[in-house]
Design an enzyme around this catalytic site. Sequence first.
Site, PDB file in Angstrom:
ATOM      1  N   GLU A  50       0.809  -1.222   0.000  1.00 47.17           N
ATOM      2  CA  GLU A  50       0.000   0.000   0.000  1.00 47.17           C
ATOM      3  C   GLU A  50       0.843   1.274   0.000  1.00 47.17           C
ATOM      4  OE1 GLU A  50      -0.561  -2.643   1.850  1.00 47.17           O
ATOM      5  OE2 GLU A  50      -2.676  -3.217   1.716  1.00 47.17           O
ATOM      6  N   PHE A 112     -11.402  -7.958  13.532  1.00 49.95           N
ATOM      7  CA  PHE A 112     -10.318  -8.373  12.653  1.00 49.95           C
ATOM      8  C   PHE A 112     -10.010  -7.262  11.641  1.00 49.95           C
ATOM      9  CE2 PHE A 112      -8.961 -10.430   8.624  1.00 49.95           C
ATOM     10  CZ  PHE A 112      -7.698 -10.823   9.053  1.00 49.95           C
ATOM     11  N   GLN A 113      -8.743  -6.942  11.501  1.00 44.59           N
ATOM     12  CA  GLN A 113      -8.266  -5.887  10.603  1.00 44.59           C
ATOM     13  C   GLN A 113      -8.937  -4.549  10.876  1.00 44.59           C
ATOM     14  OE1 GLN A 113      -8.240  -7.396   6.507  1.00 44.59           O
ATOM     15  NE2 GLN A 113      -6.114  -8.038   6.820  1.00 44.59           N
ATOM     16  N   LYS A 162     -17.644  -1.524   5.705  1.00 45.26           N
ATOM     17  CA  LYS A 162     -18.038  -2.500   4.694  1.00 45.26           C
ATOM     18  C   LYS A 162     -19.560  -2.555   4.499  1.00 45.26           C
ATOM     19  CE  LYS A 162     -17.081  -7.213   3.194  1.00 45.26           C
ATOM     20  NZ  LYS A 162     -16.393  -8.475   3.487  1.00 45.26           N
ATOM     21  N   MET A 478      24.053   9.714   2.717  1.00 52.97           N
ATOM     22  CA  MET A 478      23.845  10.949   3.450  1.00 52.97           C
ATOM     23  C   MET A 478      24.092  10.746   4.946  1.00 52.97           C
ATOM     24  SD  MET A 478      23.375  14.072   2.908  1.00 52.97           S
ATOM     25  CE  MET A 478      22.447  14.633   1.480  1.00 52.97           C
TER      26      MET A 478
END
Lengths: 583, 163
Positions: A50, A112-113, A162, A478
């Site tokens: 993602e 969940f999630q 959902k 760097m």
Amino acid sequence: MQLTGADILIKSLHESGVEVVFGYPGGAALHLYDAMYRQDKVKHYLVRHEQGATHAADGYARSTGKPGVVLVTSGPGVTNAVTGIATAYMDSIPMVVISGQVMLPLIGGDAFQEVDAVGVTRPIVKHNFLIKNVDDVASTMKKAFHIATTGRPGPVVVDVPKDITAQVTEYIWPKDINIRSYPTTPDADVGQVNKAVDALLASRRPVIYSGGGVLLADAEEELIEMVRLLGFPCTNTLMGLGAYPYDDSLFIGMLGMHGTYESNMAMHDADVILSVGARFDDRITGETGTFAPNATIIHIDIDPAQISKSIHAHIPVVGDAKQVLQAMLATLRVAKAKPNEAAIKQWWKIIQGWRAKNSYAYDNSSEEVIKPQFVVQKLHEVTHGNAFITADVGQHQMFAAQFYGFNKTRRWINSGGLGTMGFGLPSAMGVKIAHPDADVACVTGEGSIVMCIQELSTCKQYDLPIKIINLNNRYLGMVRQWQEFFYDRRYSNSYMDSIPDFVKLAEAYGHVGMQITKPSDVEGALKEAFVMKDRLVFMDFITDQKENVYPMIAAGKAHNEMHLRPDFGSDSKSSAKSGTKEK
Amino acid sequence: MRHIISILLENEAGALSRVSGLFSARGYNIESLTVAPTNDSTLSRMTVVTRGSDKVADQIVKQLNKLIDVVKLADLTEGAHIERELMVIKVAASGTQREEIKRLVDIFRGRILDVTESTYIVELTGTSEKLDALISALELTDIIEVVRSGPTGIARGVSALKA
């Protein structure tokens, strides 16, 4: 027309002019992905992580000016997107991120999630929404795009449970929206515009300093006209490169930590600074207490909160950069007073003296070791300066900014504010999708590239023939540079051991890999790669391990305390390894 | 310097956290914060008391103004204004104390809301300084519990914070 929440949401993307979406499906987003499947107006690109989706949308947005759109699932889907959202937020990039959420009755129950997406993203978005009613889907999406793309742009997250995406309601795309607390950008105050013009015309040592806001406002033409009308020196920030052509004599280069000697010295000695769409970031100002001590600051910004945030603005002008510059130009054209020609001539003489130090110069005499700067210069030649260049973060980013040379806006795509390693490759995907016929190169390093290396797979799936310019110095360059300067060369965890064989890695993903180890092979390899129009070529340049980015203003130092390159260049006598105060 | 910032914000879930989150994210301090819906049920009125230089206060006002849920705001300390805070305090009151505390409450023009054999609950409204003064006047050992609302404020005269 009765539609599900998911269908309405996807339809609203099309209504908002969205052509491409970057995303990754998951449980809470399944209805949305089903709606995506059942239409053909919006094309979805499946990334491999993602973070890649947000950076790809970001690259798309930066290179087009249109909002980038991301679709992710709940929980880890949205937390993975956080770095990309923060990246867009810091650089004011228009973006709409749609995240699936667990069903409304489950919210707050550690489902969940489940993650509190609105809470997690709150400090890194311009605004965010949790949709609690299917009737609000269309209007929320309209608001989200409006907020993301107007005023000072930024990312907006829309979190959709959902069950909302499954419910059915009458689809009405709102014609107008009313957000009472979100005013439109006002036109610049005429009095302030006049004051700004008077100050410019009275100046003896002026500098015009422009940033990313000029790009966001598409105000480069006005900027160029202003600079040329006045004959004043112009410097661009890292975010603003391309707004003023790099090869024009009035351009004195990038300013800030790794900017040119002439731009930083000019800022330090200026009596009037016109800042357009820049926010006096700490990488620009150095120590604020010693910043431009004698300058009258004119600050043009669309965001009032930037005015006098870090540097006091004597003449603030709040407004859209394009509109403000147009107003100033109109006033300038009819002004009786003219710039002080003698003083400006004298000022340019001083600037030319600084310029003569050639502060970007580097030792390119070796026939064995490739200098990273040389690769970027050759990249410019081979692409005729017309490529879109994305970068990751570190030395290679600074070398690209210093040496590529931009003469158009939206060609230089980098994470300036947040400094996100891993940005380069996925943002290049977004750029390539937006500009399929253009050359797109990702200048990166062996540290940054592996942070989103999985996107090579996305590039294969969608045939995105990006050219990856890996400046491989086997160090987190760097970090190593700072350790050399400020930590007595204790190279703590900055050496990269067990670096992959990038040629094989590229081939494993179905792309072309090349390794280049000699300076004499650089140009030929680049030409060979860019001729392969339909292939992604991963070019692994084995570069000088200990090359440093010069010049440099150490954090917290003043502009006239730059480190110049100690071992080379016209200034070798007056600067030491530890840096010498230039007066 | 002390600043009292009055904010009209959308009466929506999460609006409060946007304001408080902004203060913590940017390192501004919150001395007190009160919030409740107004006569317009879509709007809440919040009063935040903060401390900082004028430069910090200016930034706070500008950053708050950028929040989409913030409809309007004003720094009340910039002009003449009225401040009021409510305190409800439970004190031990038995024997000779009872008369003394009652007198003290009368002097402060407070009200006794609840009486038991051994306690009073006292209500007092006023500026924060006045509330502090009552606390100082009471014996420390007599104070059982203190509840303060934090100040709310309103500008004097005709000017008004309205959507």
